[in-house]
Design an enzyme around this catalytic site. Structure first.
Site, PDB file in Angstrom:
ATOM      1  N   SER A 142      95.880  64.118 -44.736  1.00 35.21           N
ATOM      2  CA  SER A 142      95.143  63.701 -46.016  1.00 35.21           C
ATOM      3  C   SER A 142      95.128  62.439 -46.356  1.00 35.21           C
ATOM      4  CB  SER A 142      96.217  64.569 -47.030  1.00 35.21           C
ATOM      5  OG  SER A 142      96.182  65.742 -47.058  1.00 35.21           O
ATOM      6  N   TRP A 166      92.599  69.724 -35.915  1.00 36.76           N
ATOM      7  CA  TRP A 166      92.127  70.844 -36.998  1.00 36.76           C
ATOM      8  C   TRP A 166      90.826  70.498 -37.444  1.00 36.76           C
ATOM      9  CZ3 TRP A 166      96.226  73.729 -37.134  1.00 36.76           C
ATOM     10  CH2 TRP A 166      97.369  73.334 -37.084  1.00 36.76           C
ATOM     11  N   ILE A 167      90.015  70.678 -36.542  1.00 43.08           N
ATOM     12  CA  ILE A 167      88.499  70.360 -36.479  1.00 43.08           C
ATOM     13  C   ILE A 167      87.555  71.771 -36.530  1.00 43.08           C
ATOM     14  CG2 ILE A 167      86.229  69.206 -35.943  1.00 43.08           C
ATOM     15  CD1 ILE A 167      88.848  67.488 -36.813  1.00 43.08           C
ATOM     16  N   THR A 294     103.444 108.230 -57.341  1.00 42.93           N
ATOM     17  CA  THR A 294     104.633 108.231 -57.158  1.00 42.93           C
ATOM     18  C   THR A 294     105.102 108.962 -58.640  1.00 42.93           C
ATOM     19  OG1 THR A 294     104.969 106.203 -58.208  1.00 42.93           O
ATOM     20  CG2 THR A 294     104.908 106.270 -55.744  1.00 42.93           C
ATOM     21  N   GLY A 364     103.156  98.194 -50.792  1.00 38.40           N
ATOM     22  CA  GLY A 364     104.532  98.599 -50.440  1.00 38.40           C
ATOM     23  C   GLY A 364     104.531  98.449 -48.637  1.00 38.40           C
ATOM     24  N   GLU A 388      91.722  70.394 -46.195  1.00 43.24           N
ATOM     25  CA  GLU A 388      91.136  69.680 -47.281  1.00 43.24           C
ATOM     26  C   GLU A 388      91.812  69.105 -48.375  1.00 43.24           C
ATOM     27  OE1 GLU A 388      86.332  69.443 -48.308  1.00 43.24           O
ATOM     28  OE2 GLU A 388      87.146  71.291 -47.336  1.00 43.24           O
TER      29      GLU A 388
END
Length: 406
Positions: A142, A166-167, A294, A364, A388
């Site tokens: 960042s 991280w591209i 239920t 559940g 981002e």
């Protein structure tokens, strides 16, 4: 002028068009008996056939950006993205991830460079290509001021050295927009963007990243070692770079990072993707709550479940409206004076995580099973609080705006 959120007929048609594609090509179509969106999540491969189909109908490529660009409100883009990411976040990123490279090119490139490289980002429907925007590094996520990839001036061009992580589309892209430091002492003001082709000497994909979610989207680590970039692939050109560096060296004048400018405009666009994921989980939960019984009644009639759905619907609508505002501001080039773009991404990311978590709870034990989609939606959602700009970075941007305006 009256306040109106009603969609035009053209916008409604665009939304239906994108939803139909997502439903048919991601949810209903199968590969070896497995729905496409589950198949590519499990094998963790880039969905080239789906991207090609998107290109063939105009959902991928320059024609798409030309189409959405004709809407002065920007909402056509928002509607299309929400529906596509409702289908699958990973495949959605495979289709629209190249848009970040295009944004980086358009933000900093000359008209001639845009005309040359924009078509190469996407290729053709018969020969699909992708683009990548390479900013993040091991020590710079960042905080783009910490970018250490270095661009050194040489005869006829530049040598790039560094690592990128991280591209999205990194290594498989034909065109990479790489942000590098020209003058480290100037921080983000001493950076420039370069076009690096996938076959450039000294440029390699060192590792494909294995991820919790969005697995159909290709993410990789890259290395640049004496990677030569010709002069004409410096985005904006030498004169523009020299002027930028001169402004940066003058303490009375300010310049802004091209990477920061790109992210600022695209954060609400990322936010609306998160809304699509949240809505997918909500839709699945409503359907399940109507079918599951239920104590003799469908669980949707139990207040404990109905209230969860009420909160989910409310959160999704609020996030959507924040994203619409942010995308509209970006489209109309209205300044983000109060962190409106970050607000959109911050809230939408939180909503996606919260809604998908509640979706698992409503299902559940079945929600924890890979036989139901809600576990995938939850895995996909988490990234929207991270990439981002993490949620903490969004809070920082917003809080600085508050302080500035106080």
């Amino acid at each position: 002028m009256a306040f109106d959120l009603a969609l035009t007929e053209e916008q409604q048609q665009a939304r239906a068009w994108a939803h139909d594609f997502a439903r048919k090509e991601m949810r209903e179509r199968e590969v070896d008996g497995v729905p496409v969106h589950r198949h590519y999540d499990e094998v963790e491969e880039f969905p080239w056939p789906v991207v090609q189909k998107a290109a063939q109908i105009g959902l991928y490529g320059l024609d798409y950006y030309s189409m959405v660009g004709q809407d002065p409100t920007g909402l056509t883009s928002a509607l299309v993205l929400e529906e596509t990411f409702w289908g699958c976040a990973g495949i959605g990123l495979a289709i629209f991830g190249s848009g970040l490279a295009l944004a980086g090119l358009v933000t900093t490139g000359t008209g001639e460079q845009i005309g040359t490289w924009a078509p190469r980002i996407f290729g053709t429907p018969d020969d699909v290509k992708v683009g990548a925007y390479a900013v993040s590094e091991p020590g710079a996520g960042s905080d783009v001021s910490k970018i250490r990839t270095r661009a050194t001036r040489v005869q006829g061009g530049w040598l790039l050295d560094g690592e990128k992580i991280w591209i999205t589309n990194g290594g498989i892209a034909d065109v990479h927009v790489v942000v590098a430091t020209v003058d480290p002492e100037l921080g983000h003001r001493g950076q420039a963007s370069f076009i690096v082709t996938g076959d450039a000497d000294g440029f390699t994909q060192t590792k494909k990243t294995k991820k919790l979610g969005i697995r159909a989207s290709h993410t990789a680590e890259l290395a640049l070692t004496d990677c030569f970039v010709p002069d004409d692939q410096l985005l904006g050109g030498q004169d523009k770079l020299d002027a930028k560096l001169e402004r940066a060296r003058n303490p009375d004048r300010q310049s802004r990072s091209g990477a920061l400018s790109t992210f600022e405009a695209t954060r609400p666009i990322v936010g609306i993707q998160a809304v699509g994921v949240a809505r997918a989980a909500y839709d699945a939960s409503v359907t399940y709550a109507q079918q599951r019984e239920t104590f003799g009644v469908p669980i949707i009639r139990h207040q404990a479940i109905a209230f969860k759905l009420a909160d989910m619907a409310t959160d999704i609508d609020a996030a959507r409206l924040l994203c619409w505002r942010g995308i509209n501001m970006g489209t109309t080039q209205t300044p983000f004076r109060n962190g409106e773009g970050s607000m959109a991404k911050l809230h939408a990311g939180r909503v996606a995580v919260r809604v998908t978590d509640e979706a698992i709870q409503i299902h559940g034990g079945f929600g924890y099973s890979r036989e139901f989609d809600v576990e995938k939606f939850h895995r996909d959602a988490k990234i929207y609080e991270i990439f981002e700009g993490t949620k903490e970075i969004q809070q920082l941007v917003i809080s600085r705006a508050i302080t500035r305006n106080a």
